[in-house]
Every structure is written in structure tokens, then in C-alpha cells.
Design a protein around this motif. Sequence first.
Motif, PDB file in Angstrom:
ATOM      1  N   LEU A   1       2.431  -5.169  -7.834  1.00  0.00           N
ATOM      2  CA  LEU A   1       1.240  -4.320  -7.836  1.00  0.00           C
ATOM      3  C   LEU A   1       0.648  -4.083  -9.224  1.00  0.00           C
ATOM      4  O   LEU A   1      -0.501  -3.662  -9.325  1.00  0.00           O
ATOM      5  N   VAL A   2       1.427  -4.299 -10.254  1.00  0.00           N
ATOM      6  CA  VAL A   2       0.917  -4.050 -11.610  1.00  0.00           C
ATOM      7  C   VAL A   2       0.876  -5.350 -12.411  1.00  0.00           C
ATOM      8  O   VAL A   2      -0.188  -5.797 -12.849  1.00  0.00           O
ATOM      9  N   ASP A   3       2.027  -5.989 -12.549  1.00  0.00           N
ATOM     10  CA  ASP A   3       2.084  -7.199 -13.376  1.00  0.00           C
ATOM     11  C   ASP A   3       1.268  -8.338 -12.771  1.00  0.00           C
ATOM     12  O   ASP A   3       0.518  -9.021 -13.469  1.00  0.00           O
ATOM     13  N   ASP A   4       1.414  -8.557 -11.457  1.00  0.00           N
ATOM     14  CA  ASP A   4       0.669  -9.643 -10.819  1.00  0.00           C
ATOM     15  C   ASP A   4      -0.837  -9.385 -10.864  1.00  0.00           C
ATOM     16  O   ASP A   4      -1.636 -10.304 -11.087  1.00  0.00           O
ATOM     17  N   LEU A   5      -1.234  -8.120 -10.647  1.00  0.00           N
ATOM     18  CA  LEU A   5      -2.649  -7.785 -10.715  1.00  0.00           C
ATOM     19  C   LEU A   5      -3.185  -7.955 -12.134  1.00  0.00           C
ATOM     20  O   LEU A   5      -4.334  -8.363 -12.333  1.00  0.00           O
ATOM     21  N   ALA A   6      -2.355  -7.639 -13.132  1.00  0.00           N
ATOM     22  CA  ALA A   6      -2.765  -7.833 -14.524  1.00  0.00           C
ATOM     23  C   ALA A   6      -3.002  -9.317 -14.807  1.00  0.00           C
ATOM     24  O   ALA A   6      -3.954  -9.689 -15.510  1.00  0.00           O
ATOM     25  N   GLU A   7      -2.148 -10.173 -14.257  1.00  0.00           N
ATOM     26  CA  GLU A   7      -2.324 -11.615 -14.439  1.00  0.00           C
ATOM     27  C   GLU A   7      -3.599 -12.090 -13.732  1.00  0.00           C
ATOM     28  O   GLU A   7      -4.356 -12.905 -14.292  1.00  0.00           O
ATOM     29  N   ARG A   8      -3.850 -11.589 -12.541  1.00  0.00           N
ATOM     30  CA  ARG A   8      -5.082 -11.954 -11.838  1.00  0.00           C
ATOM     31  C   ARG A   8      -6.314 -11.450 -12.589  1.00  0.00           C
ATOM     32  O   ARG A   8      -7.350 -12.128 -12.631  1.00  0.00           O
TER      33      ARG A   8
ATOM     34  N   GLN B   1      -5.769   0.364   0.505  1.00  0.00           N
ATOM     35  CA  GLN B   1      -4.878   0.183   1.660  1.00  0.00           C
ATOM     36  C   GLN B   1      -4.796  -1.285   2.060  1.00  0.00           C
ATOM     37  O   GLN B   1      -3.713  -1.792   2.362  1.00  0.00           O
ATOM     38  N   GLN B   2      -5.927  -1.976   2.071  1.00  0.00           N
ATOM     39  CA  GLN B   2      -5.922  -3.377   2.477  1.00  0.00           C
ATOM     40  C   GLN B   2      -5.132  -4.230   1.495  1.00  0.00           C
ATOM     41  O   GLN B   2      -4.377  -5.126   1.904  1.00  0.00           O
ATOM     42  N   ILE B   3      -5.274  -3.957   0.199  1.00  0.00           N
ATOM     43  CA  ILE B   3      -4.517  -4.710  -0.803  1.00  0.00           C
ATOM     44  C   ILE B   3      -3.022  -4.465  -0.618  1.00  0.00           C
ATOM     45  O   ILE B   3      -2.202  -5.396  -0.700  1.00  0.00           O
TER      46      ILE B   3
ATOM     47  N   LEU C   1      -1.465  -3.678   2.129  1.00  0.00           N
ATOM     48  CA  LEU C   1      -1.018  -4.391   3.333  1.00  0.00           C
ATOM     49  C   LEU C   1      -0.834  -5.879   3.045  1.00  0.00           C
ATOM     50  O   LEU C   1       0.143  -6.491   3.504  1.00  0.00           O
ATOM     51  N   ASP C   2      -1.775  -6.450   2.267  1.00  0.00           N
ATOM     52  CA  ASP C   2      -1.659  -7.869   1.919  1.00  0.00           C
ATOM     53  C   ASP C   2      -0.422  -8.129   1.063  1.00  0.00           C
ATOM     54  O   ASP C   2       0.316  -9.107   1.285  1.00  0.00           O
ATOM     55  N   GLU C   3      -0.192  -7.258   0.079  1.00  0.00           N
ATOM     56  CA  GLU C   3       0.971  -7.428  -0.794  1.00  0.00           C
ATOM     57  C   GLU C   3       2.268  -7.205  -0.026  1.00  0.00           C
ATOM     58  O   GLU C   3       3.280  -7.879  -0.270  1.00  0.00           O
ATOM     59  N   ALA C   4       2.258  -6.276   0.912  1.00  0.00           N
ATOM     60  CA  ALA C   4       3.447  -6.026   1.730  1.00  0.00           C
ATOM     61  C   ALA C   4       3.795  -7.254   2.569  1.00  0.00           C
ATOM     62  O   ALA C   4       4.978  -7.601   2.736  1.00  0.00           O
ATOM     63  N   GLN C   5       2.781  -7.919   3.086  1.00  0.00           N
ATOM     64  CA  GLN C   5       3.021  -9.122   3.872  1.00  0.00           C
ATOM     65  C   GLN C   5       3.655 -10.210   3.012  1.00  0.00           C
ATOM     66  O   GLN C   5       4.601 -10.882   3.448  1.00  0.00           O
ATOM     67  N   ARG C   6       3.150 -10.371   1.783  1.00  0.00           N
ATOM     68  CA  ARG C   6       3.743 -11.371   0.884  1.00  0.00           C
ATOM     69  C   ARG C   6       5.187 -11.008   0.553  1.00  0.00           C
ATOM     70  O   ARG C   6       6.064 -11.870   0.483  1.00  0.00           O
ATOM     71  N   ALA C   7       5.438  -9.708   0.324  1.00  0.00           N
ATOM     72  CA  ALA C   7       6.796  -9.262   0.019  1.00  0.00           C
ATOM     73  C   ALA C   7       7.724  -9.503   1.205  1.00  0.00           C
ATOM     74  O   ALA C   7       8.878  -9.938   1.050  1.00  0.00           O
ATOM     75  N   ARG C   8       7.226  -9.233   2.399  1.00  0.00           N
ATOM     76  CA  ARG C   8       8.028  -9.421   3.615  1.00  0.00           C
ATOM     77  C   ARG C   8       8.398 -10.891   3.779  1.00  0.00           C
ATOM     78  O   ARG C   8       9.544 -11.232   4.109  1.00  0.00           O
ATOM     79  N   GLU C   9       7.418 -11.774   3.523  1.00  0.00           N
ATOM     80  CA  GLU C   9       7.671 -13.215   3.645  1.00  0.00           C
ATOM     81  C   GLU C   9       8.680 -13.688   2.593  1.00  0.00           C
ATOM     82  O   GLU C   9       9.373 -14.686   2.812  1.00  0.00           O
ATOM     83  N   ALA C  10       8.760 -12.964   1.450  1.00  0.00           N
ATOM     84  CA  ALA C  10       9.719 -13.317   0.402  1.00  0.00           C
ATOM     85  C   ALA C  10      11.068 -12.640   0.614  1.00  0.00           C
ATOM     86  O   ALA C  10      11.978 -12.774  -0.214  1.00  0.00           O
TER      87      ALA C  10
ATOM     88  N   PHE D   1       9.415  -0.945   2.017  1.00  0.00           N
ATOM     89  CA  PHE D   1       9.305   0.498   2.244  1.00  0.00           C
ATOM     90  C   PHE D   1       8.247   1.131   1.329  1.00  0.00           C
ATOM     91  O   PHE D   1       7.404   1.919   1.792  1.00  0.00           O
ATOM     92  N   THR D   2       8.282   0.795   0.040  1.00  0.00           N
ATOM     93  CA  THR D   2       7.391   1.449  -0.929  1.00  0.00           C
ATOM     94  C   THR D   2       5.926   1.125  -0.653  1.00  0.00           C
ATOM     95  O   THR D   2       5.053   1.969  -0.868  1.00  0.00           O
ATOM     96  N   TYR D   3       5.663  -0.080  -0.165  1.00  0.00           N
ATOM     97  CA  TYR D   3       4.274  -0.433   0.154  1.00  0.00           C
ATOM     98  C   TYR D   3       3.736   0.485   1.254  1.00  0.00           C
ATOM     99  O   TYR D   3       2.589   0.948   1.191  1.00  0.00           O
ATOM    100  N   GLY D   4       4.568   0.740   2.256  1.00  0.00           N
ATOM    101  CA  GLY D   4       4.150   1.631   3.330  1.00  0.00           C
ATOM    102  C   GLY D   4       3.915   3.045   2.833  1.00  0.00           C
ATOM    103  O   GLY D   4       2.968   3.718   3.253  1.00  0.00           O
TER     104      GLY D   4
END
Length: 498
Positions: free
Chosen positions: A316-323, A448-450, A452-461, A466-469
Motif C-alpha cells: 500500500l505504500v512502497d508499491d504505490l510509491a513505485e507506481r 475502498q476499491q484500491i 479491494l484490488d490490493e487484497a485480491q492480489r495479496a490473497r492470490e499471493a 485481514f488488514t486490508y479488510g
Amino acid sequence: MAIEIEDKFDVPRDYEVPALTGVPGCAEVVDMVTHRLTALYFDTADLRLAARGITLRRRRGGEDAGWHLKLPKARGVRDEIAHPLTRSAKIVPRELADLVQAYTRGETLHPVAELETLRKVTSLRDAGGRPLLEVADDHVKGTVFGAVFGADRHVDRWREIEAELIGGDAAVLKRTGKLLRKAGAVPASSQNKLARLLGPRIPPAAIPAPDDGSAGAVVVGYLKDQVAALVAQDPYVRRAGDDAVHQMRVASRRLRSALRSFSDVVTGTSGIQDELRWIANVLGEARDLEVIRERFSRLMETLDPVLVTGPVRARLVDDLAEREHEALARVNEVMSGQRYFALLDRLDALVANPPLTPLAIKRADRTLAPVARKGWRRVVRRYEAAQAIEDAERREIAMHDVRKAAKRARYTADALRPLLGEPAAVIAKRAKDVQEVLGLYQDGVIAQQILLDEAQRAREAGEDTFTYGLLAGLERAAADRSHLEFPAVWARVTAEDT
């Protein structure tokens, strides 16, 4: 990047620098070593940098030898960007050349002048030996290269004094200036040495709008200010300066809003409006990522560490900073292209020779006051239309249009504050209140949408989500609060309107 705050003075050849011991806070006056400085100045053949008060030089000698780019911020205040000396004396380093592209727009940078300076520096220090201010006594020889201007080489000689703040405050600079003037110095006739040397060769940056109380003068004056604000942010955007993308985007939006709102005064600008929307969208990706990264970073700080599970901060912080960094690279690429340069050319032409309508010669107060009121009435109509929609999803989309109308009304009223005073300020405040509370709701929905998207990526990994929710729940609560607060805000601003 360093901030340079200084006062400059013209003095005769036989001027005697006065004793400076009376400056407040000064316990010691120290004569420093004398330097011989040679500076080669670069500009386009038509002096586009000099016209904007910008200097780009390569200097040898002294304690700060190297390349220097100075960008004006206010009278007597400039940002200085330094770069080490390079092997070539006639090729500007790419890092600095890129920062002035908003002015050069593809034109080649040439050596246009040389200044040779014999400088004696006097340092004013406090009781602890820390420097407060430096006074530079300069004997200058300036040479203009005739080959650039199709004329003979020109040489001039003069003497000047510079008082530059190092660690002191404004009182130190003010008192020093008073002592220098009392001894016979006068405020410099030019903003810098290069401007003095080049003199009438420097073209005006733009034709100023006449201050004659007409609608045309008010509108063109505002447009000129916003064009200057947009261009001034260009080098800071390229350096990823703090808030620079936001400020440049706001300038582009204010310009577009003004051209739409004042179309009865300045006409035929639909093409420029389209290009301003384009550059605002280009800047928007980087700005939105910056906002959401900072938002999540602040939100994470409020959580108890035991509630943070898995590599949430990295996502949520480092990856967004890279983007965000990647988005800024795309911004830089666009701002080095011909479409962007063409927009800047069109904006310069707009304020230099605006396509005015017959209404432009009318009195500004009578002609423009209705525009501010019309902007607010547009917000009210959009709101009433949105509330008449039964479908909740379509109504929410319509409320986004209310927010956009409020932003336009705010920008229009802000533009007219110097002319209309309190009535414009009231409209701007109402529009801002509406814009902000709707904006808080919209930001919460996007967040909220971001998540949910990041939570899905985390779940797939295979990561704990929990923290995303938890964060999504906090964002949902914040958005709901804004949604619930809006009727009260609307009731208040519309009650003020009656």
C-alpha cells in the motif's frame, strides 16, 4: 535546491562599503578572500530564459564553481539548482537543460554572454561565529557575444553590491540594505547581472493586460497569472518537487475553468481548453497516486501494530510509491514532447494577443459579477437534478457532476475576488464547502476499491488479508460520514444564499 534571498545595489566605482557592525544580531564582521569568477551564460538565440528572469550559467572560480540554474520565485528570491562542472564548457548538462524545456521548447541553448567578476566577500556573523549574511562587492566585466545576435561583440564594466541572507532573518537583510543605501548605494536597476548586460536585447515575456477596469483587463490579467503559475511549476514537476504536480494541475484547471466561464469576454478557446484538459489528465495519474499513497500511509500510522498482518505496508505504500515514480516518468516524457510545447505556445499567444469580444471593453464589475452568480446557480441546478433521480447509482454519478460544478464555481469566484471582494469570497466559500465534502466521499469510495484490488492480489499471493479488510472498513466509515454530513452542509450554504 537552495533558496537564494538577496538584495542587489548599484554603486559608483569609488563607493566605500560602510561599517556593518550595527546590524542586529551581528557580533563580528569578517573580510573573506577575494575571488575571480568567470561565468558563461546560456540561452536561446531569442533570449527566452532571460525574458523570464531565469539564468543558466557555467562558472569557474570561487567556492561554488559549477553549473547553476536560477529560477525566480519572488522579488529578491530565487531557487538555485547546482550541478558539478562538466568537461564541455559549451554543452549544457542534460539534467539542467530538461528543467528549462518549458521555456526553450526545442530551441538550442547557446553561450550568449560572459561575466568576469572580481568579488570581495564580507561575512556578518553572530556571537557563535555562525554566518548571518554575506555582502559581495563585485567589479564586473560583461561581454555579449555578437555572433548570437548578428551584431558586434559588446563589452560593459560596472560595480555592484549583493547582500545575501545565509542564516539570518529579514531584519538582518533590511538593516544591511539601509546601511548600504545610506553610504550611497541605490537599488539595482536590473534583477541580475545578465539582465543588466543584455539590457534592451531581452524581449518582454508577454504583453501585460491594461489595468483599466475593463472586463477584458480583469480576465486577461487572471489568465496571464495562471499561465505563469503553470509554467513556473514545470521544472519542479520534472524534479518531483513537493506538491508541484498538484499546483501545476490546479493552474491548468483554473485556466480551463476561466476560459469556459468567461467565454463571453475571451472567445474561440475551445481547442486550448481541450489541451488543458489533456495536460491535467496527464498530471492526474501521478497526483492521484500521490494522494492515495499519503492517505494509506497516514491511515497505517493510526493502526495498532498487532492489527497489521503480512506485507501490507509494502503493497500500500512502497508499491504505490513505485507506481507514482513510473507515472512521473510518463509525465516527464509528455512534457518533453511537441504537443506540450505547442500548448505553451498557444497559451503565450492567448495572453499576448487575446481574442476579445465587444464585452471586453465594458466595465468589469457590471460584466463579470453575473458570471460568479451564474456559476453558483449552476451548482444548485445540478444538485436539484441529481436529487430528482430515483436510481441510487445514477444519483451518485450525478452528485459527482455537482462536485465538478462546485469546483468550477469556486475557481470562477476566486478569479473575481480582487474585483468583487466579499460577494465573490462568499460564493467561493460555499462552493469550496460543497466540493470538499463531496470530495471526501469520492476519495473514500476510490480508496475502498484500491484496497479491494490490493487484497485480491495479496490473497492470490497467499498473504493474510485481514488488514486490508480493516482499512476498507475505516474508509467505508469515513465515506459514509461525509455522505451523512452533506445534507447539513447543503442546507447551510443554501440558507446563506437566501
